[in-house]
Design a protein around this motif. Structure first.
Motif: not given
Length: 384
Positions: A167-172, A246-257
């Motif tokens: 949960e790092v990417l979502d806070a940028m 590099v292991i990144l864990i976060d909530y999200g989707f692929p672009r089309a979704e």
């Protein structure tokens, strides 16, 4: 909004101080500030931003809960994957945005049991308040290995080890973009409206317009986010990773979704005292702001930086592959008072209705084996 818990007097005063700071910056910028700048100040302004001030963020007394706060089984299972990779590297674990420090404590404890302690455990965090909390928790929960832990306020120039970010990417800070009535891309920003703030749109610059134009459906009024910060972060990791994972864990989707026509209001959300808040301008400095991750953009950034894309899958599938069931079986099931809460927490980690499906895991490597246990089944790279 009227049903949300009211902040105490000190918190309210801190929010008002941050509002004054942001308001002065809006004035200095000619009356309009890009939302990405507003979000950066709301989260990270020294001493006043959400992550830079002293309020509790995580757990029952905070605003949201993360997987490591739910159960040590999350860290123990992730440790199994790290133990597979660490001996192939220089032996350092780098954790970005370590929250309360609980994940670091859990990882160190399980890696010690697995006979694979890192030579160093480096926490990279921008929040002085959270660093203080991390140091206190690790001193209490992992004193044996505290001499291996160090803190840094910026990305090391050279990375040789395993990089993790939960949960790092979502806070940028993200950019808010809007499809205008004429089809052009607009950049949403923040203006003063009396004593409060409000949104106002301006034409996007060429770079942002090109990036957003490739994603947004051709629907006037469609609002969403793009995150140059996410892409830049992964690109920088790729530039500095000489060997490792590099292991990144976060909530999200692929672009089309992510940019589905029906998701016409984007994913930006606030978290305040375990309530979700739709107004991102509510109580600046007292509310967490996050947006979901475009994992296609993350994968593209990693590949462009020359990293191997190891896999992309749901958190549930990753944890199952990596051995969550084995970790649960290590607990004494006859002690119902202790076992039942951990079993329930494990179920929440993998349940499609909870964290199992919304959260994803994406992994990159350089100079290490590409057959990782956590990605043996259920890979979804084809959806990116």
């Amino acid at each position: 909004m009227t049903q949300l818990p009211a902040p105490d007097a000190a918190a309210q005063a801190a929010s008002e101080q941050l509002c004054a700071l942001i308001g002065a910056e809006i004035d200095a910028a000619g009356g309009w500030l890009p939302f990405s700048v507003y979000m950066e100040r709301a989260l990270y302004a020294p001493g006043l931003g959400y992550y830079a001030a002293g309020s509790a963020k995580l757990g029952a007394g905070g605003d949201f809960t993360t997987a490591p706060e739910l159960t040590p089984l999350f860290g123990a299972t992730l440790a199994r994957q790290i133990a597979e990779l660490l001996p192939q590297t220089g032996g350092t674990v780098y954790e970005f945005g370590a929250g309360s420090g609980r994940l670091a404590a859990d990882l160190l404890a399980r890696l010690a049991e697995l006979g694979c302690l890192p030579e160093r455990y480096v926490i990279i965090d921008l929040s002085p308040d959270l660093i203080d909390r991390q140091q206190a928790l690790l001193a209490a929960k992992a004193p044996t290995w505290l001499d291996r832990v160090s803190w840094a306020g910026e990305l090391p120039e050279r990375l040789d080890g395993v990089v993790i970010g939960n949960e790092v990417l979502d806070a940028m800070p993200c950019e808010l973009v809007v499809r205008g009535e004429n089809g052009a891309v607009l950049r949403r920003g923040v203006v003063r409206e009396g004593a409060a703030f409000a949104f106002a749109d301006r034409p996007a610059d060429a770079a942002l317009a090109e990036r957003a134009d490739a994603c947004l459906p051709a629907l006037p009024g469609y609002v969403s986010e793009v995150s140059p910060a996410n892409a830049a972060f992964v690109s920088t990791l790729g530039a500095r990773l000489v060997r490792g994972a590099v292991i990144l864990i976060d909530y999200g989707f692929p672009r089309a979704e992510y940019y589905h026509p029906q998701r016409s209001r984007g994913t930006l959300i606030g978290h305040y005292r375990h309530h979700t808040v739709d107004d991102p301008l509510f109580l600046p400095g007292l509310m967490d702001l996050t947006c979901h991750v475009d994992f296609t953009a993350v994968a593209e950034a990693g590949l462009s930086a020359g990293l191997d894309l190891i896999g992309y899958l749901s958190q549930a599938q990753f944890l199952v592959n990596a051995g969550l069931a084995d970790e649960l079986s290590r607990l004494d099931s006859s002690d119902a008072a202790r076992y039942a809460p951990q079993a329930a927490a494990a179920q929440k980690l993998v349940s499609p209705a909870e964290m199992g499906e919304l959260f994803k895991v994406v992994a990159f490597g350089r100079g290490v084996g590409i057959d990782w246990t956590g990605f043996t089944q259920g890979d979804r790279c084809h959806t990116l």
